[in-house]
Design a protein around this motif. Structure first.
Motif, PDB file in Angstrom:
ATOM      1  N   MET A 431     112.023 103.480  70.563  1.00 33.98           N
ATOM      2  CA  MET A 431     113.063 102.657  69.962  1.00 33.98           C
ATOM      3  C   MET A 431     113.915 103.534  69.049  1.00 33.98           C
ATOM      4  SD  MET A 431     110.139 102.470  68.039  1.00 33.98           S
ATOM      5  CE  MET A 431     109.196 100.969  68.221  1.00 33.98           C
ATOM      6  N   LYS A 432     115.085 103.057  68.670  1.00 32.18           N
ATOM      7  CA  LYS A 432     115.968 103.811  67.789  1.00 32.18           C
ATOM      8  C   LYS A 432     115.370 103.826  66.383  1.00 32.18           C
ATOM      9  CE  LYS A 432     119.477 104.476  70.693  1.00 32.18           C
ATOM     10  NZ  LYS A 432     120.068 105.775  71.034  1.00 32.18           N
ATOM     11  N   LEU A 433     115.077 105.008  65.878  1.00 35.50           N
ATOM     12  CA  LEU A 433     114.418 105.157  64.582  1.00 35.50           C
ATOM     13  C   LEU A 433     115.004 106.338  63.814  1.00 35.50           C
ATOM     14  CD1 LEU A 433     110.631 104.806  65.527  1.00 35.50           C
ATOM     15  CD2 LEU A 433     111.956 103.181  64.174  1.00 35.50           C
ATOM     16  N   PRO A 434     115.012 106.279  62.481  1.00 35.14           N
ATOM     17  CA  PRO A 434     115.408 107.440  61.676  1.00 35.14           C
ATOM     18  C   PRO A 434     114.205 108.356  61.451  1.00 35.14           C
ATOM     19  CG  PRO A 434     115.047 105.575  60.233  1.00 35.14           C
ATOM     20  CD  PRO A 434     114.835 105.073  61.634  1.00 35.14           C
ATOM     21  N   GLY A 435     113.584 108.773  62.547  1.00 37.07           N
ATOM     22  CA  GLY A 435     112.403 109.626  62.473  1.00 37.07           C
ATOM     23  C   GLY A 435     111.619 109.548  63.768  1.00 37.07           C
ATOM     24  N   LEU A 436     110.388 110.043  63.741  1.00 39.46           N
ATOM     25  CA  LEU A 436     109.509 110.064  64.900  1.00 39.46           C
ATOM     26  C   LEU A 436     108.289 109.211  64.599  1.00 39.46           C
ATOM     27  CD1 LEU A 436     109.578 113.928  65.601  1.00 39.46           C
ATOM     28  CD2 LEU A 436     111.187 112.177  66.384  1.00 39.46           C
ATOM     29  N   ALA A 437     107.832 108.441  65.597  1.00 35.46           N
ATOM     30  CA  ALA A 437     106.721 107.524  65.343  1.00 35.46           C
ATOM     31  C   ALA A 437     105.752 107.491  66.515  1.00 35.46           C
ATOM     32  CB  ALA A 437     107.253 106.120  65.073  1.00 35.46           C
ATOM     33  N   TRP A 438     104.480 107.307  66.172  1.00 36.60           N
ATOM     34  CA  TRP A 438     103.419 107.164  67.170  1.00 36.60           C
ATOM     35  C   TRP A 438     102.501 106.028  66.764  1.00 36.60           C
ATOM     36  CZ3 TRP A 438     105.301 111.753  65.399  1.00 36.60           C
ATOM     37  CH2 TRP A 438     105.695 112.715  66.341  1.00 36.60           C
ATOM     38  N   LEU A 439     101.808 105.469  67.745  1.00 38.99           N
ATOM     39  CA  LEU A 439     100.784 104.468  67.493  1.00 38.99           C
ATOM     40  C   LEU A 439      99.551 104.852  68.306  1.00 38.99           C
ATOM     41  CD1 LEU A 439      99.915 101.722  66.261  1.00 38.99           C
ATOM     42  CD2 LEU A 439     100.858 100.623  68.319  1.00 38.99           C
ATOM     43  N   GLU A 440      98.428 105.027  67.627  1.00 31.76           N
ATOM     44  CA  GLU A 440      97.173 105.401  68.281  1.00 31.76           C
ATOM     45  C   GLU A 440      96.188 104.250  68.220  1.00 31.76           C
ATOM     46  OE1 GLU A 440      96.563 110.218  67.796  1.00 31.76           O
ATOM     47  OE2 GLU A 440      95.530 108.853  66.435  1.00 31.76           O
ATOM     48  N   LEU A 441      95.533 103.974  69.351  1.00 28.33           N
ATOM     49  CA  LEU A 441      94.482 102.970  69.436  1.00 28.33           C
ATOM     50  C   LEU A 441      93.250 103.643  70.019  1.00 28.33           C
ATOM     51  CD1 LEU A 441      96.588 100.063  71.028  1.00 28.33           C
ATOM     52  CD2 LEU A 441      96.348 100.630  68.607  1.00 28.33           C
ATOM     53  N   ARG A 442      92.111 103.514  69.327  1.00 33.36           N
ATOM     54  CA  ARG A 442      90.880 104.181  69.777  1.00 33.36           C
ATOM     55  C   ARG A 442      89.730 103.185  69.858  1.00 33.36           C
ATOM     56  NH1 ARG A 442      90.607 109.930  68.988  1.00 33.36           N
ATOM     57  NH2 ARG A 442      92.535 110.762  68.107  1.00 33.36           N
ATOM     58  N   SER A 443      88.820 103.455  70.755  1.00 30.44           N
ATOM     59  CA  SER A 443      87.582 102.677  70.852  1.00 30.44           C
ATOM     60  C   SER A 443      86.407 103.638  70.923  1.00 30.44           C
ATOM     61  CB  SER A 443      87.610 101.771  72.087  1.00 30.44           C
ATOM     62  OG  SER A 443      87.733 102.548  73.270  1.00 30.44           O
ATOM     63  N   GLU A 444      85.352 103.334  70.146  1.00 30.75           N
ATOM     64  CA  GLU A 444      84.157 104.175  70.136  1.00 30.75           C
ATOM     65  C   GLU A 444      82.933 103.282  70.016  1.00 30.75           C
ATOM     66  OE1 GLU A 444      84.273 107.089  67.087  1.00 30.75           O
ATOM     67  OE2 GLU A 444      86.153 108.023  67.778  1.00 30.75           O
ATOM     68  N   PRO A 445      81.811 103.672  70.654  1.00 27.15           N
ATOM     69  CA  PRO A 445      80.577 102.882  70.497  1.00 27.15           C
ATOM     70  C   PRO A 445      80.061 102.995  69.071  1.00 27.15           C
ATOM     71  CG  PRO A 445      80.160 104.905  71.734  1.00 27.15           C
ATOM     72  CD  PRO A 445      81.637 104.809  71.568  1.00 27.15           C
ATOM     73  N   ASP A 446      79.480 101.912  68.553  1.00 29.10           N
ATOM     74  CA  ASP A 446      78.962 101.950  67.181  1.00 29.10           C
ATOM     75  C   ASP A 446      77.491 102.285  67.108  1.00 29.10           C
ATOM     76  OD1 ASP A 446      77.745  99.675  68.105  1.00 29.10           O
ATOM     77  OD2 ASP A 446      78.518  98.342  66.540  1.00 29.10           O
ATOM     78  N   GLY A 447      76.872 102.521  68.279  1.00 27.71           N
ATOM     79  CA  GLY A 447      75.457 102.881  68.300  1.00 27.71           C
ATOM     80  C   GLY A 447      74.523 101.700  68.284  1.00 27.71           C
TER      81      GLY A 447
END
Length: 511
Positions: A431-447
């Motif tokens: 999208m048009k932004l005054p900068g650079l952007a990322w979105l990270e989504l992670r999944s990990e086992p909790d044991g």
């Protein structure tokens, strides 16, 4: 093995533009025909998840880099030139001219025996749009390269995921009545993507002395308005009244297309500029060398019907969305230690859920498009419209597949920069932004049989405007991202419970 199969198996083919709409469909068909295939791409990670990735040789490079071209063309018999800079910023004509000259020289030095180029239909005389002029010039450079070249000149390509098809579809579906520029009355000769691929494959076997352009098109010559109403019939819609107005303002029309369709303004401008001409085949000489495909060329209505069927079945191979035309960064997200010395804003959320990690990942990978973003749909829609109004891509691009993603996929106003299936999804903002952007989504086992969900938004501001932008949206992020994390984990837990109940009900003991 047949003699024909033996001949093709011994040939090495280089495909440029393999991550694009046509190249991504041609590469697997070349493999099916028995060719050895090499692809030249700037970002090999975009091919990581395509089903034919392990069957081709991948060379990282760029048409602007002669050194990488020398490596890519070494030992090549046949080269497909399927790269266009449509929608790029700056002097894209100069960029395409330089790229074509680099490829022509590299092919000649490497002893390539044939170049096949896909250009565009255009009038024989008169002033052309920058886009059509550039495509014609690329063809001329390749035809004078000293390497036998076939330049196929196609009109509007109709197929699932093509930019032209998407524009026709959304204009027709959104507008019950359309006051349109006079170009809706111009004549166009559309061609089905399956027929374009047929000609591209067949061109590989043309005699060595063939060095010329060939016009290719489907059996129908239509006005653009007729194409829209042809789509309406196949989609089960009422035909749309279309009023031609004596005005042609490509950028104004492109902005309108940008607002009511998923096509970004920068891509819409060259498409619309090209529509000011009658784009029909001026000759049909290709029939003297390549017979029509079995069953004949597809009519426009058949092409639309097939495209709609592919989409409903979830069989869209490639899409115009695969190629980024936004002001998005080409470099991946810097690793955390490299942030030193930079201004960076982050929003981090972490949640635990009883759902197994596989179920959490299933929710993560299905995010966006028709599935939504799990928080305040009105807020996401508003952000999409804001982006549209300034010429961005908005939310309506959706996603190519409702369940699975792969690197390089467009996802609303994001792009999949990296995916480690079952663990990480990293999205880069387009999208048009005054900068650079990322979105990270992670999944990990909790044991303990459940899983941990990590969510991180990262923003690199550009100047004072970027800093003020982050501060202005901070209150909204507090609500949207918190709700997003809560709903994703809750959805995973709910789906895991439903699956558990279903498994118990189907077990022998339950019966």
């Amino acid at each position: 093995m047949s003699e024909a199969a033996t001949r093709t198996e011994s040939k090495l083919v280089l495909v440029t533009g393999a991550t694009g709409y046509i190249g991504g469909r041609l590469a697997p068909r070349l493999l099916e025909a028995g060719y050895r295939v090499r692809v030249l791409v700037r970002s090999p990670e975009k091919l990581a998840d395509v089903p034919w990735a392990d069957q081709v040789e991948v060379v990282r490079g760029d048409l602007g880099d002669p050194a990488s071209l020398a490596t890519a063309t070494a030992g090549v018999d046949l080269l497909y030139y399927l790269v266009h800079s449509m929608g790029a910023k700056g002097d894209f004509e100069a960029t395409e001219r330089t790229a074509a000259r680099n490829v022509a020289l590299a092919a000649r030095v490497a002893g390539v025996k044939r170049i096949v180029y896909l250009g565009g239909l255009h009038p024989a005389t008169g002033t052309l749009s920058k886009h059509l002029r550039s495509r014609r010039e690329v063809g001329e450079v390749l035809l004078t390269s000293g390497v036998p070249t076939v330049a196929l000149q196609a009109g509007v390509i109709i197929g699932s995921g093509s930019a032209s098809f998407e524009m026709i579809r959304h204009l027709t579906e959104v507008l019950p009545y359309m006051p349109a520029p006079y170009w809706v009355r111009n004549h166009i000769q559309p061609i089905a993507v399956r027929d374009v691929l047929y000609y591209l494959l067949a061109a590989a076997g043309l005699p060595d002395d063939v060095n010329r352009t060939f016009d290719i098109g489907g059996p129908d010559v239509l006005r653009y308005g007729q194409m829209m109403n042809g789509y309406a019939v196949e989609a089960g819609l009422k035909q749309r009244p279309i009023a031609s107005i004596p005005v042609f303002a490509p950028r104004l029309a492109a902005h309108w297309v940008n607002v009511v369709t998923p096509i970004p303004r920068r891509l819409a401008v060259p498409i619309i500029e090209s529509l000011q001409y009658d784009c029909v085949a001026l000759e049909h000489d290709i029939r003297d060398l390549i017979p029509d495909p079995e069953g004949g060329l597809s009519s426009y209505r058949d092409s639309v019907r097939l495209a709609l069927g592919k989409e409903r079945a979830g069989e869209v191979e490639t899409s115009w969305q695969n190629s980024s035309v936004m002001d998005a960064p080409s470099d991946p997200l810097p690793s955390d230690p490299e942030w030193a010395g930079h201004t960076v804003y982050t929003d981090v959320k972490q949640r635990r859920t009883n759902a197994p990690v596989e179920e959490l990942w299933r929710v993560i990978e299905s995010i966006g498009g028709d599935n939504g973003w799990y928080s305040l749909p009105v807020a996401w829609a508003a952000r999409g419209w804001m982006d549209k109004m300034v010429g961005g891509v908005g939310l309506r691009r959706g996603r190519r597949n409702q369940e699975h993603l792969q690197a390089g996929d467009a996802l609303d106003f994001w792009r999949v920069e990296a995916i480690e299936r079952g663990r990480l999804l990293r999205l880069r903002a387009e999208m048009k932004l005054p900068g650079l952007a990322w979105l990270e989504l992670r999944s990990e086992p909790d044991g303990a049989g459940g899983s941990l969900y990590y969510q991180r938004a990262v923003f690199f501001p550009r100047g004072l405007g970027g800093r003020l932008y982050w501060l202005s949206i901070l209150p909204f992020h507090g609500v949207i991202f918190t709700d997003m994390a809560n709903r994703i984990t809750a959805t995973a837990a709910r789906q895991a419970h439903v699956e558990s109940v279903r498994s118990l009900s189907e077990s022998p003991a339950a019966v």
